[in-house]
Design a protein around this motif. Structure first.
Motif, PDB file in Angstrom:
ATOM      1  N   PHE A   1      59.618  43.260  46.184  1.00  0.00           N
ATOM      2  CA  PHE A   1      60.224  42.107  45.531  1.00  0.00           C
ATOM      3  C   PHE A   1      59.567  40.842  46.055  1.00  0.00           C
ATOM      4  CE2 PHE A   1      63.816  39.665  43.792  1.00  0.00           C
ATOM      5  CZ  PHE A   1      64.088  40.432  42.677  1.00  0.00           C
TER       6      PHE A   1
ATOM      7  N   PHE B   1      52.976  39.765  57.226  1.00  0.00           N
ATOM      8  CA  PHE B   1      54.278  40.345  56.889  1.00  0.00           C
ATOM      9  C   PHE B   1      54.155  41.847  56.654  1.00  0.00           C
ATOM     10  CE2 PHE B   1      57.111  41.671  53.367  1.00  0.00           C
ATOM     11  CZ  PHE B   1      58.321  41.566  54.040  1.00  0.00           C
TER      12      PHE B   1
ATOM     13  N   THR C   1      55.841  45.600  58.324  1.00  0.00           N
ATOM     14  CA  THR C   1      56.918  46.086  57.456  1.00  0.00           C
ATOM     15  C   THR C   1      56.515  47.190  56.499  1.00  0.00           C
ATOM     16  OG1 THR C   1      56.449  44.351  55.859  1.00  0.00           O
ATOM     17  CG2 THR C   1      58.184  43.904  57.455  1.00  0.00           C
TER      18      THR C   1
ATOM     19  N   PHE D   1      62.082  47.738  49.848  1.00  0.00           N
ATOM     20  CA  PHE D   1      62.440  46.858  48.731  1.00  0.00           C
ATOM     21  C   PHE D   1      63.361  45.749  49.221  1.00  0.00           C
ATOM     22  CE2 PHE D   1      64.984  45.666  45.038  1.00  0.00           C
ATOM     23  CZ  PHE D   1      63.969  45.304  44.184  1.00  0.00           C
ATOM     24  N   ILE D   2      64.366  46.112  50.017  1.00  0.00           N
ATOM     25  CA  ILE D   2      65.323  45.118  50.491  1.00  0.00           C
ATOM     26  C   ILE D   2      64.670  44.189  51.510  1.00  0.00           C
ATOM     27  CG2 ILE D   2      67.478  44.848  51.759  1.00  0.00           C
ATOM     28  CD1 ILE D   2      68.453  47.310  50.190  1.00  0.00           C
ATOM     29  N   THR D   3      63.742  44.738  52.330  1.00  0.00           N
ATOM     30  CA  THR D   3      63.004  43.875  53.258  1.00  0.00           C
ATOM     31  C   THR D   3      62.224  42.812  52.494  1.00  0.00           C
ATOM     32  OG1 THR D   3      62.698  45.826  54.622  1.00  0.00           O
ATOM     33  CG2 THR D   3      61.426  43.898  55.213  1.00  0.00           C
TER      34      THR D   3
ATOM     35  N   PHE E   1      62.799  41.732  49.537  1.00  0.00           N
ATOM     36  CA  PHE E   1      63.786  40.837  48.928  1.00  0.00           C
ATOM     37  C   PHE E   1      64.160  39.743  49.930  1.00  0.00           C
ATOM     38  CE2 PHE E   1      67.836  39.420  47.433  1.00  0.00           C
ATOM     39  CZ  PHE E   1      67.811  39.622  46.075  1.00  0.00           C
ATOM     40  N   ALA E   2      64.445  40.173  51.181  1.00  0.00           N
ATOM     41  CA  ALA E   2      64.811  39.222  52.227  1.00  0.00           C
ATOM     42  C   ALA E   2      63.671  38.237  52.477  1.00  0.00           C
ATOM     43  CB  ALA E   2      65.170  39.958  53.511  1.00  0.00           C
ATOM     44  N   PHE E   3      62.435  38.735  52.433  1.00  0.00           N
ATOM     45  CA  PHE E   3      61.261  37.876  52.643  1.00  0.00           C
ATOM     46  C   PHE E   3      61.236  36.747  51.621  1.00  0.00           C
ATOM     47  CE2 PHE E   3      56.902  36.913  51.341  1.00  0.00           C
ATOM     48  CZ  PHE E   3      56.382  36.434  52.531  1.00  0.00           C
TER      49      PHE E   3
ATOM     50  N   GLU F   1      63.690  35.607  49.804  1.00  0.00           N
ATOM     51  CA  GLU F   1      64.832  34.714  50.000  1.00  0.00           C
ATOM     52  C   GLU F   1      64.564  33.735  51.136  1.00  0.00           C
ATOM     53  OE1 GLU F   1      67.713  34.204  48.352  1.00  0.00           O
ATOM     54  OE2 GLU F   1      66.864  35.486  46.817  1.00  0.00           O
ATOM     55  N   ILE F   2      63.962  34.235  52.233  1.00  0.00           N
ATOM     56  CA  ILE F   2      63.676  33.350  53.374  1.00  0.00           C
ATOM     57  C   ILE F   2      62.726  32.242  52.941  1.00  0.00           C
ATOM     58  CG2 ILE F   2      62.519  33.193  55.613  1.00  0.00           C
ATOM     59  CD1 ILE F   2      63.691  35.853  56.348  1.00  0.00           C
TER      60      ILE F   2
ATOM     61  N   LEU G   1      64.581  29.766  50.831  1.00  0.00           N
ATOM     62  CA  LEU G   1      65.550  28.979  51.592  1.00  0.00           C
ATOM     63  C   LEU G   1      64.845  27.936  52.450  1.00  0.00           C
ATOM     64  CD1 LEU G   1      68.087  31.750  52.604  1.00  0.00           C
ATOM     65  CD2 LEU G   1      68.628  29.658  51.379  1.00  0.00           C
TER      66      LEU G   1
ATOM     67  N   PHE H   1      68.777  36.926  57.127  1.00  0.00           N
ATOM     68  CA  PHE H   1      67.664  37.693  56.548  1.00  0.00           C
ATOM     69  C   PHE H   1      66.640  38.047  57.619  1.00  0.00           C
ATOM     70  CE2 PHE H   1      68.905  35.837  52.329  1.00  0.00           C
ATOM     71  CZ  PHE H   1      69.252  37.049  51.783  1.00  0.00           C
TER      72      PHE H   1
ATOM     73  N   ILE I   1      65.355  41.798  58.656  1.00  0.00           N
ATOM     74  CA  ILE I   1      63.976  42.292  58.705  1.00  0.00           C
ATOM     75  C   ILE I   1      63.681  42.878  60.082  1.00  0.00           C
ATOM     76  CG2 ILE I   1      61.552  41.616  58.589  1.00  0.00           C
ATOM     77  CD1 ILE I   1      62.244  39.672  56.416  1.00  0.00           C
TER      78      ILE I   1
ATOM     79  N   LEU J   1      65.215  46.268  60.590  1.00  0.00           N
ATOM     80  CA  LEU J   1      64.485  47.341  59.904  1.00  0.00           C
ATOM     81  C   LEU J   1      63.168  47.648  60.597  1.00  0.00           C
ATOM     82  CD1 LEU J   1      65.225  46.597  56.196  1.00  0.00           C
ATOM     83  CD2 LEU J   1      65.724  48.681  57.436  1.00  0.00           C
ATOM     84  N   LEU J   2      62.587  46.646  61.264  1.00  0.00           N
ATOM     85  CA  LEU J   2      61.344  46.907  61.984  1.00  0.00           C
ATOM     86  C   LEU J   2      61.590  47.860  63.143  1.00  0.00           C
ATOM     87  CD1 LEU J   2      59.572  43.459  62.115  1.00  0.00           C
ATOM     88  CD2 LEU J   2      58.988  45.465  60.783  1.00  0.00           C
TER      89      LEU J   2
END
Lengths: 328, 288
Positions: A61, A103, A107, A116-118, A120-122, A124-125, A128, B268, B272, B275-276
């Motif tokens: 994402f 990144f 990851t 996928f969720i990681t 997504f968080a990237f 969003e960060i 933001l 967030f 991350i 998960l790492l």
């Protein structure tokens, strides 16, 4: 000679379409259609990069985030440092690629839904950060009056100034052609075969001596490079960068563009991008019904065309065949 | 600055947001454990719960009916979604992501077409204020904590001490092995979808009076719920509650000290990094 003839026949339709696109703007002097063409081009850059990442078996994402990185990098370079856009655009692509490596290296070992969720968080960060710090990034309103592309001066002939849709159309056409050629070369190369192997079964690929992390990170960086270029182009085309442009619908759209043509070949994303860029424009007249239409077509496509839109003819043929059998 | 009432406010606010996110995350978690579906339409089911509250409280003036009605109507919608969408796509992650996102877009469009883009308000079911050591809280917010506690306890008892619940856990652990033991895995998947959607509906009804109801209202809570599920590991109830509490308090502290943008960035980033270190979540053990 026979080989050559066969090849020529195979590539003839593509050549015809390419020439049609090339000369089209001279006959159709419609800014809206040109804008649509430019948007297809930008989305196609995103989709081609996304497809490559999908080939290594990662659903990401983060592509929207990398597009944002590209857009902001090049907008800020040209706004604050006064750098020529012709230089800022490749720098934006490289910036996206470098961040993708930073990144992706830690990851990309995360798999499936978790990656996928990681990603997504990237995204969003990134959004933001860009929204919160008004000082360099412009905050929620974004950066306005991003400069257009600098004119190219050809001595003796005058200059090409990037003011109208038509000049941007030819530029994106050139960039997309470059990207398509690159993707096509990758597909036909040993590297392309290797990344398919990594995508299908990375443990087996690893056991045959392939450095899977290296390949995953490389592919991630190449894909993100094109996302960065797309972002930069978008920024200098619309003269505006804002966090709203890269919010979550974009991430989904990029996946749709890449997947719904079918990831098997380079043509897949071209078809998918063209259809899913034009579709919302056509249904825009229906206002509130547009997301309904998009949602329904997405759901139907997932359910009935799992291998992508390019399998539609085969699917129809099979379906009609079945009907005939029943009647016979 | 850190007086008693401020500390109490931070703790209670943390508990309240934790409760909402836990309710949403439990449904996501169950559905992933059993059907392997990451449901990106979950936030929109929460939103539908909110609109159920709008429909029953404002239009029909039947406040107490709205949670029950939302529970059953959206639970049934879960069954339909499982039959139509999740079952044919079992085991295909990318297709599931795209389909549920498409479904979400469709639901948002539907709500926009029916109710328009205006934010709707819902009158509070529980009026009044609660004063706790100098800090005041509206009752409507406070009731979310006990309701969630009851729901989680029920779910825990259901999953650990009842036959169907045990079957759900078995399927989540290993669906082939449980099919070999004579468990009807398709039926279990249907029941799970019902519970998952019904929980999301309840949280939507609970949230409706304290925030306004609009088409995208479920998106942010759903993202937070994803973070919880990742913290706790997909497929673990205790982990889910634990993750929810961590997230609730980090958010409440972060909002107090640094504002909501920074709080979300921190969340967030923690996600991350978690998960790492543990690529399958903090408490992943493959069971519900």
């Amino acid at each position: 000679m026979d080989q050559f003839k066969r090849n020529a026949l195979r590539y003839l339709p593509f050549l015809c379409i390419f020439i049609l696109i090339l000369v089209g703007p001279f006959f159709v002097k419609n800014d809206y259609l040109l804008h649509l063409g430019i948007m297809i081009g930008i989305n196609l850059l995103l989709a081609l990069g996304m497809r490559l990442i999908l080939l290594i078996g990662q659903v990401s994402f983060a592509h929207a985030g990398f597009m944002a990185i590209g857009a902001y990098t090049s907008a800020m370079l040209s706004l604050y440092a006064g750098l020529s856009v012709w230089l800022a655009m490749p720098v934006a692509g490289l910036m996206a690629a470098v961040i993708a490596i930073l990144f992706g290296y830690p990851t990309l070992k995360i798999k499936g839904a978790y990656f996928f969720i990681t990603s997504f968080a990237f995204t969003e960060i990134i959004l933001l950060v860009v929204t919160h710090w008004i000082e360099p990034f412009g905050g929620p309103t974004g950066l306005t009056s991003v400069p257009r592309l600098n004119p190219i001066v050809i001595p003796g002939l005058g200059s090409i100034r990037f003011l109208s849709e038509i000049s941007y159309f030819y530029l994106i056409l050139a960039i997309v052609t470059l990207a398509l050629l690159m993707m096509y070369r990758i597909d036909k190369s040993r590297f392309g075969l290797t990344i398919r192997a990594v995508g299908q079964m990375d443990t087996i690929a690893q056991s045959t001596g392939i450095d899977i992390m290296k390949h995953k990170v490389m592919v991630f960086a190449i894909g993100s490079f094109w996302a960065g270029i797309a972002g930069s182009f978008y920024a200098h085309y619309t003269c505006y960068v804002g966090p709203g442009n890269f919010a979550s619908p974009l991430g989904l759209n990029i996946l749709v563009y890449a997947v719904f043509g079918g990831v098997g070949s380079v043509i897949g994303p071209v078809v998918g991008t063209a259809i899913f860029t034009i579709l919302p424009e056509v249904t825009r007249v229906a206002k509130f019904y547009e997301p309904i239409f998009f949602g329904v077509s997405l759901v139907l496509a997932v359910l009935f065309l799992p291998e992508g839109l390019i399998t539609l003819p085969a699917w129809l043929k099979q379906w009609i065949g079945k009907e005939n059998k029943i009647t016979a | 600055m850190l007086t008693a009432d401020v500390i109490i406010t931070i703790i209670i606010n943390g508990l309240i947001s934790a409760s909402i996110y836990i309710l949403i995350a439990l449904g996501l978690n169950l559905l992933f454990g059993v059907s392997n579906v990451i449901n990106f339409a979950h936030g929109d089911v929460v939103m539908l719960g909110g609109y159920a509250a709008v429909f029953f409280s404002t239009l029909l003036n039947l406040n107490f009916l709205s949670p029950i009605a939302a529970f059953f109507i959206l639970g049934t919608f879960g069954i339909i979604a499982e039959r139509l969408f999740f079952r044919p796509l079992r085991g295909r992650m990318l297709a599931c992501i795209m389909l549920t996102m498409g479904l979400g877009t469709f639901l948002e469009g539907l709500v926009l077409a029916v109710f328009g883009s205006l934010h709707q308000g819902v009158p509070p079911t529980f009026a009044g204020l609660l004063v706790l050591g100098g800090a005041t809280f509206p009752m409507q917010r406070m009731v979310i904590i006990p309701i969630t506690a009851v729901a989680v306890t029920f779910l825990f008892i259901f999953l650990h001490h009842m036959k169907i619940g045990k079957a759900i856990r078995a399927v989540a652990q290993d669906s082939e092995a449980s099919a070999l033991q004579g468990i009807n895995t398709d039926r279990i998947a249907t029941i799970t979808a019902f519970i998952s959607f019904a929980l999301a509906a309840i949280s939507g009804v609970l949230v409706a009076p304290i925030s306004s109801v609009y088409a995208e209202m479920g998106i942010m809570p759903m993202i937070k719920a994803f973070i919880i599920v990742i913290f706790g590991g997909l497929g673990s109830i205790v982990g889910c509650v634990f993750g929810g509490l961590i997230l609730g308090f980090v958010e409440s502290l972060g909002i107090f000290f640094a504002g909501s943008d920074i709080a979300t960035i921190i969340l967030f980033a923690i996600l991350i990094f978690t998960l790492l270190i543990r690529p399958r979540g903090l408490m992943a053990n493959g069971s519900v």
